[in-house]
Design a protein around this motif. Structure first.
Motif, PDB file in Angstrom:
ATOM      1  N   GLY A 261       0.846  -1.197   0.000  1.00  0.00           N
ATOM      2  CA  GLY A 261       0.000   0.000   0.000  1.00  0.00           C
ATOM      3  C   GLY A 261       0.871   1.232   0.000  1.00  0.00           C
ATOM      4  N   ASP A 262       0.541   2.201   0.881  1.00  0.00           N
ATOM      5  CA  ASP A 262       1.340   3.428   0.956  1.00  0.00           C
ATOM      6  C   ASP A 262       2.292   3.426   2.145  1.00  0.00           C
ATOM      7  OD1 ASP A 262      -0.179   4.167  -1.159  1.00  0.00           O
ATOM      8  OD2 ASP A 262      -1.119   5.895  -0.216  1.00  0.00           O
ATOM      9  N   ALA A 263       2.440   2.290   2.841  1.00  0.00           N
ATOM     10  CA  ALA A 263       3.346   2.281   4.000  1.00  0.00           C
ATOM     11  C   ALA A 263       4.762   2.579   3.527  1.00  0.00           C
ATOM     12  CB  ALA A 263       3.268   0.937   4.715  1.00  0.00           C
ATOM     13  N   ILE A 264       5.216   1.771   2.560  1.00  0.00           N
ATOM     14  CA  ILE A 264       6.521   2.085   1.966  1.00  0.00           C
ATOM     15  C   ILE A 264       6.321   2.185   0.460  1.00  0.00           C
ATOM     16  CG2 ILE A 264       7.300  -0.341   1.831  1.00  0.00           C
ATOM     17  CD1 ILE A 264      10.149   0.800   2.507  1.00  0.00           C
ATOM     18  N   LEU A 265       6.917   3.209  -0.131  1.00  0.00           N
ATOM     19  CA  LEU A 265       6.919   3.369  -1.589  1.00  0.00           C
ATOM     20  C   LEU A 265       8.356   3.116  -2.039  1.00  0.00           C
ATOM     21  CD1 LEU A 265       4.770   6.660  -1.806  1.00  0.00           C
ATOM     22  CD2 LEU A 265       3.957   4.295  -1.898  1.00  0.00           C
TER      23      LEU A 265
ATOM     24  N   HIS B 100       1.552   2.997  -5.171  1.00  0.00           N
ATOM     25  CA  HIS B 100       1.824   4.091  -6.121  1.00  0.00           C
ATOM     26  C   HIS B 100       3.303   4.130  -6.454  1.00  0.00           C
ATOM     27  CE1 HIS B 100      -1.978   6.052  -5.077  1.00  0.00           C
ATOM     28  NE2 HIS B 100      -1.656   5.881  -3.803  1.00  0.00           N
ATOM     29  N   ASP B 101       3.569   4.688  -7.629  1.00  0.00           N
ATOM     30  CA  ASP B 101       4.917   5.193  -7.880  1.00  0.00           C
ATOM     31  C   ASP B 101       4.792   6.367  -8.832  1.00  0.00           C
ATOM     32  OD1 ASP B 101       7.951   4.717  -7.527  1.00  0.00           O
ATOM     33  OD2 ASP B 101       7.640   5.173  -9.653  1.00  0.00           O
ATOM     34  N   TYR B 102       5.508   7.426  -8.532  1.00  0.00           N
ATOM     35  CA  TYR B 102       5.395   8.662  -9.321  1.00  0.00           C
ATOM     36  C   TYR B 102       6.605   8.858 -10.228  1.00  0.00           C
ATOM     37  CZ  TYR B 102       1.918   9.262  -5.693  1.00  0.00           C
ATOM     38  OH  TYR B 102       0.848   9.047  -4.847  1.00  0.00           O
ATOM     39  N   THR B 103       7.487   7.859 -10.294  1.00  0.00           N
ATOM     40  CA  THR B 103       8.711   8.004 -11.089  1.00  0.00           C
ATOM     41  C   THR B 103       8.833   6.933 -12.166  1.00  0.00           C
ATOM     42  OG1 THR B 103      10.068   6.568  -9.687  1.00  0.00           O
ATOM     43  CG2 THR B 103       9.897   8.865  -9.011  1.00  0.00           C
ATOM     44  N   GLY B 104       7.789   6.130 -12.355  1.00  0.00           N
ATOM     45  CA  GLY B 104       7.823   5.113 -13.407  1.00  0.00           C
ATOM     46  C   GLY B 104       8.412   3.792 -12.967  1.00  0.00           C
ATOM     47  N   GLN B 105       8.705   3.623 -11.690  1.00  0.00           N
ATOM     48  CA  GLN B 105       9.218   2.334 -11.217  1.00  0.00           C
ATOM     49  C   GLN B 105       8.048   1.455 -10.772  1.00  0.00           C
ATOM     50  OE1 GLN B 105      13.042   2.721  -8.900  1.00  0.00           O
ATOM     51  NE2 GLN B 105      12.334   4.828  -8.818  1.00  0.00           N
TER      52      GLN B 105
END
Ligand SMILES: N[C@@H](CCC(=O)N[C@@H](CSS)C(=O)NCC(=O)O)C(=O)O
Length: 314
Positions: free
Chosen positions: A210-214, A252-257
């Motif tokens: 989830g959003d705990a660790i990205l 989620h990822d906001y950098t394409g990874q």
């Protein structure tokens, strides 16, 4: 140790960074260097590669790319189904996991706008969707679980009982989610919200965080029930305690990874490798703008996206 990472074609700099940080043999599977489907093997065992610019122009010389046929992939393990799907407004990842023998499937973090896509994939593969699961009450998009239940009434929604949100099944620490021959272990990882859960697939060395660790980051802690100290403890006790080779799949990822590992984040996460005090300070100073959909998303997600049905009952 084997790593697998999928990246979008334009991310040459990201590839270069990973080649540098991992210091091991990298195999780059790409359809971008030539039009079809060659597989490129970048051997960097002897040191850092010197690629600085575009893969297409420079890597062939600098990294001594050897081409192989896509058939190199043919022997991969096929006793499970795994799909990572992107919703490209909120950059949310949805995951389909399934047992190909029993056909039982689960969905993690579906997004309302992508429900038709997800259901089509499930139907195309002849799967029987057992559960639509949320890692937490999201603030940036409306969950697809309500829409999915309308279209597949036998599917049950799931969310943490610590979120106080409505769902068919309220999950607690230590619960098991079973689908066919597989099961996920439920781990409570609060801090981004009270009800954040991480789902651990021990049989496949994976965890859905989830959003705990990205990837090289973590969920923000400045709204809902955000608490940086709690998030730090959750990640260190519940995620970093997993074996180092476990692959982590975030919401989620906001950098394409697309994924990371426990080992990488323990070494390279710029926030969570710090002391707890330093982490709390970093999180306090993030100053991120609020998610654009927060006012619509949080109330809808408190009823697992069933808000239209709730309205109809009134
Ligand atoms: N711009 C996006 C919201 C981006 C954002 O705040 N992401 C959250 C997870 S969704 S609540 C987050 O925790 N980010 C951590 C970070 O360091 O970026 C939008 O408007 O939807």
């Amino acid at each position: 140790m084997a790593y697998f990472m999928q990246m979008r074609p334009f991310l040459c700099r990201t590839v270069t960074k990973y080649v540098g940080t991992l210091r091991c043999e990298i195999r780059l599977f790409s359809g971008t260097l030539s039009k079809l489907d060659p597989v490129f093997s970048l051997s960097t065992k002897k040191g850092y590669p010197s690629c600085k610019g575009c893969l297409e122009k420079n890597c062939k010389q600098n990294l001594k790319i050897k081409t192989r046929k896509m058939s190199a992939l043919a022997g991969r393990d096929n006793d499970y189904i795994f799909r990572q799907l992107l919703e490209y407004t909120s950059f949310t990842y949805t995951y389909i996991l399934a047992d190909p023998e029993s056909k039982e499937a689960i969905l993690i973090d579906p997004v309302i706008e992508m429900v038709n896509r997800d259901i089509k994939i499930i139907e195309d593969m002849g799967l029987n969707l057992k559960y639509a699961i949320n890692t937490h009450v999201h603030a940036d998009h409306v969950t697809g679980t309500g829409e999915i239940k309308k279209k597949i009434p036998s599917c049950k929604s799931m969310i943490s009982k610590y979120s106080n949100a409505k769902a068919d099944v309220q999950l607690s620490e230590g619960d098991k989610i079973k689908f066919g021959k597989f099961e996920l272990e439920v781990r409570s990882t609060p801090g981004h919200t009270d009800g954040c859960l991480t789902y651990v697939w021990h049989q496949k060395n994976m965890a859905f965080t989830g959003d705990a660790i990205l990837i090289r980051g973590c969920g923000r802690t400045d709204f809902q029930q955000g608490n940086s100290g709690r998030l730090y403890d959750s990640v260190h006790n519940q995620i970093f305690s997993l074996p180092p080779n476990f692959t982590l799949y975030p919401a989620h990822d906001y950098t394409g990874q697309t994924s990371t590992t426990v080992e990488e984040e323990k070494k390279l996460n710029p926030r969570l490798t710090k002391t707890k005090e330093e982490f709390i300070k970093i999180m306090k100073e993030l100053n991120l703008p609020y998610p654009k959909q927060i006012d619509r998303a949080v109330p809808a997600n408190m009823v697992c996206g069933m808000f239209e049905l709730q309205d109809a009952k009134k």
